[in-house]
Design a protein around this motif. Structure first.
Motif, mmCIF file in Angstrom:
data_model
loop_
_atom_site.group_PDB
_atom_site.id
_atom_site.type_symbol
_atom_site.label_atom_id
_atom_site.label_comp_id
_atom_site.label_asym_id
_atom_site.label_seq_id
_atom_site.Cartn_x
_atom_site.Cartn_y
_atom_site.Cartn_z
ATOM 1 N N GLY A 162 0.797 -1.222 0.000
ATOM 2 C CA GLY A 162 0.000 0.000 0.000
ATOM 3 C C GLY A 162 0.827 1.268 0.000
ATOM 4 N N VAL A 163 2.126 1.183 0.349
ATOM 5 C CA VAL A 163 2.948 2.400 0.391
ATOM 6 C C VAL A 163 3.193 2.973 -0.997
ATOM 7 C CG1 VAL A 163 4.082 1.742 2.546
ATOM 8 C CG2 VAL A 163 5.155 1.135 0.362
ATOM 9 N N ILE A 164 2.993 2.174 -2.043
ATOM 10 C CA ILE A 164 3.222 2.677 -3.411
ATOM 11 C C ILE A 164 1.916 2.910 -4.161
ATOM 12 C CG2 ILE A 164 5.524 1.657 -3.642
ATOM 13 C CD1 ILE A 164 4.177 -0.631 -5.248
ATOM 14 N N ASN A 165 0.790 2.876 -3.444
ATOM 15 C CA ASN A 165 -0.508 3.023 -4.096
ATOM 16 C C ASN A 165 -1.360 4.026 -3.323
ATOM 17 O OD1 ASN A 165 -3.578 1.410 -4.339
ATOM 18 N ND2 ASN A 165 -2.509 2.096 -6.162
ATOM 19 N N ASP A 166 -2.121 4.840 -4.061
ATOM 20 C CA ASP A 166 -2.980 5.813 -3.387
ATOM 21 C C ASP A 166 -4.283 5.200 -2.897
ATOM 22 O OD1 ASP A 166 -4.448 5.428 -5.692
ATOM 23 O OD2 ASP A 166 -4.204 7.465 -6.456
ATOM 24 N N ASN A 167 -4.442 3.898 -3.154
ATOM 25 C CA ASN A 167 -5.617 3.161 -2.707
ATOM 26 C C ASN A 167 -6.922 3.681 -3.317
ATOM 27 O OD1 ASN A 167 -4.209 1.367 -0.688
ATOM 28 N ND2 ASN A 167 -3.653 3.379 0.118
ATOM 29 N N HIS A 168 -6.774 4.386 -4.433
ATOM 30 C CA HIS A 168 -7.932 4.833 -5.198
ATOM 31 C C HIS A 168 -7.838 4.388 -6.658
ATOM 32 C CE1 HIS A 168 -9.988 7.529 -2.311
ATOM 33 N NE2 HIS A 168 -8.773 7.672 -1.811
ATOM 34 N N GLN A 205 -1.006 12.816 -1.801
ATOM 35 C CA GLN A 205 -1.399 11.670 -2.615
ATOM 36 C C GLN A 205 -1.827 10.494 -1.749
ATOM 37 O OE1 GLN A 205 2.077 11.330 -5.373
ATOM 38 N NE2 GLN A 205 0.530 10.608 -6.793
ATOM 39 N N GLN A 206 -1.051 10.230 -0.709
ATOM 40 C CA GLN A 206 -1.365 9.137 0.190
ATOM 41 C C GLN A 206 -2.166 9.677 1.373
ATOM 42 O OE1 GLN A 206 -2.258 6.074 1.052
ATOM 43 N NE2 GLN A 206 -0.269 5.272 0.305
ATOM 44 N N LYS A 207 -3.379 9.216 1.518
ATOM 45 C CA LYS A 207 -4.242 9.686 2.601
ATOM 46 C C LYS A 207 -4.452 8.617 3.678
ATOM 47 C CE LYS A 207 -6.813 13.042 -0.140
ATOM 48 N NZ LYS A 207 -5.977 12.941 -1.328
ATOM 49 N N ARG A 208 -4.083 7.391 3.401
ATOM 50 C CA ARG A 208 -4.342 6.306 4.339
ATOM 51 C C ARG A 208 -3.269 6.316 5.431
ATOM 52 N NH1 ARG A 208 -4.349 -0.040 3.234
ATOM 53 N NH2 ARG A 208 -5.827 -0.678 4.830
ATOM 54 N N LEU A 209 -3.684 6.521 6.666
ATOM 55 C CA LEU A 209 -2.750 6.698 7.770
ATOM 56 C C LEU A 209 -1.873 5.470 7.986
ATOM 57 C CD1 LEU A 209 -4.972 8.571 10.375
ATOM 58 C CD2 LEU A 209 -3.326 9.520 8.750
ATOM 59 N N TYR A 210 -2.443 4.294 7.798
ATOM 60 C CA TYR A 210 -1.677 3.057 7.941
ATOM 61 C C TYR A 210 -0.496 3.040 6.972
ATOM 62 C CZ TYR A 210 -0.620 -1.930 7.327
ATOM 63 O OH TYR A 210 0.009 -3.147 7.198
ATOM 64 N N CYS A 211 -0.738 3.402 5.718
ATOM 65 C CA CYS A 211 0.320 3.385 4.704
ATOM 66 C C CYS A 211 1.345 4.486 4.940
ATOM 67 C CB CYS A 211 -0.293 3.516 3.305
ATOM 68 S SG CYS A 211 -1.326 2.108 2.844
#
Length: 368
Positions: free
Chosen positions: A122-128, A145-151
């Motif tokens: 997930g660190v290389i993906n914006d999950n969208h 770009q990255q909004k997911r706190l876990y990533c």
């Protein structure tokens, strides 16, 4: 084959860690293994050489005390909050602050030669957006770009561990394993939810068109990858980096998969078939994405109101989005450098896992 021990496994009573410890014991039955976890009452191995220590990674004194007891040569750093139960602040406290505490204790102790960090793709993906045949050279994404706190937390932990690799004060070697979606026995997270959905006869419901490929990975194969990385780091310890950078292990990250992508919703329906609730093609109910988002939004609000903001809903907009994206990884680097090959197919892994859930369900039923 020289021993990788003594070993410390952070989050050692978790799902992935349980299987890493099982693989160590399979290869080295007498290896001294220490587990550090905030909850040491689950996922335990009975062997006397596996020691369980209750401790909180976010508390420096806990980490220093357990590290001093374990005197580890190898660390498997798997600790991470449970997605559904932990508050968002726990990601920072455990993943980032905990990593700094672990590195500081290793620096003080001077016994650690190899640290293998369990990260996330997930660190290389914006999950969208779709992630297709992703390689390790893709950049780590940062806010906004990255909004997911876990990533975000996992990326910061990778940075800290990367900076510790070959530090002149410790000579410790480090690397990162980035798996795809992991499943297996004792997986009360993703697979546990799929098992519950199948048991309820709800596997006929599908979000979106269902054409999205997904990389799933049986947890035993992931454990194999961790051990391969550990042995490679220990072999490289005390030596200069290889002249051929393409063979280097330390300071590197590795994508690992089962190397056989499935359609996401076919995977869910395979779980249903294994629990005895098969779904015929003509029974599939396709739910448009906008409907799914609306349901997820309402569920999130209800869960927030009922729990006072402390619990997440079972069905969220994030989960719905993940179930409709393409998420596949390129595992060529792990094959080339680590010699990794998946030993258990997705089908066999599912059969093993669902069998465990059904047997565990029966055992729980007998207790009540």
């Amino acid at each position: 084959m020289s021993s990788i021990g003594p070993v410390l496994v952070t989050g050692g009573n978790g799902f992935i860690a349980y299987h890493i410890i099982a693989k160590i014991l399979e290869a080295e039955p007498n290896c001294e293994i220490h587990s550090m976890d905030i909850n040491v009452n689950r996922n335990r191995h009975p062997q006397p050489n596996v020691h369980y220590h209750q401790g909180d990674l976010s508390i420096a004194s806990d980490v220093q005390h357990i590290m001093a007891l374990a005197q580890p040569v190898t660390i498997f750093h798997t600790a991470s909050p449970e997605f559904s139960d932990a508050p968002e602040t726990a990601y920072r406290d455990i993943i980032v602050t905990g990593t700094y505490h672990l590195l500081a204790a290793a620096h003080k102790l001077q016994t650690v030669r190899a640290l293998i960090n369990t990260s996330t793709s997930g660190v290389i993906n914006d999950n969208h957006t779709d992630l297709i045949d992703a390689t390790e050279d893709l950049p780590i994404l940062r806010p906004p770009q990255q909004k997911r706190l876990y990533c975000i937390a996992k990326a910061d932990a990778e940075d800290a561990i990367q900076a510790a690799n070959r530090h002149p004060d410790t000579q410790m070697l480090t690397c990162h394993i980035r798996p795809c979606l992991v499943f297996g026995e004792r997986d009360i997270g993703a697979l546990g939810k799929m098992f519950a959905v199948a048991r309820q006869g709800k596997s006929r419901f599908q979000m979106g068109e269902g054409r999205n490929s997904y990389d799933f990975m049986y947890v035993g194969n992931l454990a194999d990858a961790h051990l391969l990385a550990a042995r490679a780091l220990l072999e490289a310890w005390g030596k200069p980096p290889p002249a051929d950078g393409r063979r280097r292990v330390d300071g590197e990250c590795f994508h690992v998969t089962n190397e056989e992508p499935w359609l996401f919703w076919d995977f869910q329906r395979r779980v249903a078939a294994l629990v005895g609730r098969p779904v015929r093609p003509d029974e599939v109910v396709v739910i448009p994405m906008w409907v799914g988002w609306t349901i997820g939004y309402l569920n999130e609000w209800v869960a927030w109101i009922v729990s006072g903001g402390t619990k997440r809903a079972n069905m969220t907009r994030e989960g719905i989005r993940f179930s409709t994206l393409v998420r596949t990884l390129n595992g060529e680097k792990a094959r080339r450098v680590l010699g990794y090959r998946p030993k258990v197919s997705v089908q066999e892994g599912l059969e093993r896992s669902v069998r465990w859930f059904m047997e565990n369900e029966k055992a729980q039923g007998k207790k009540t």
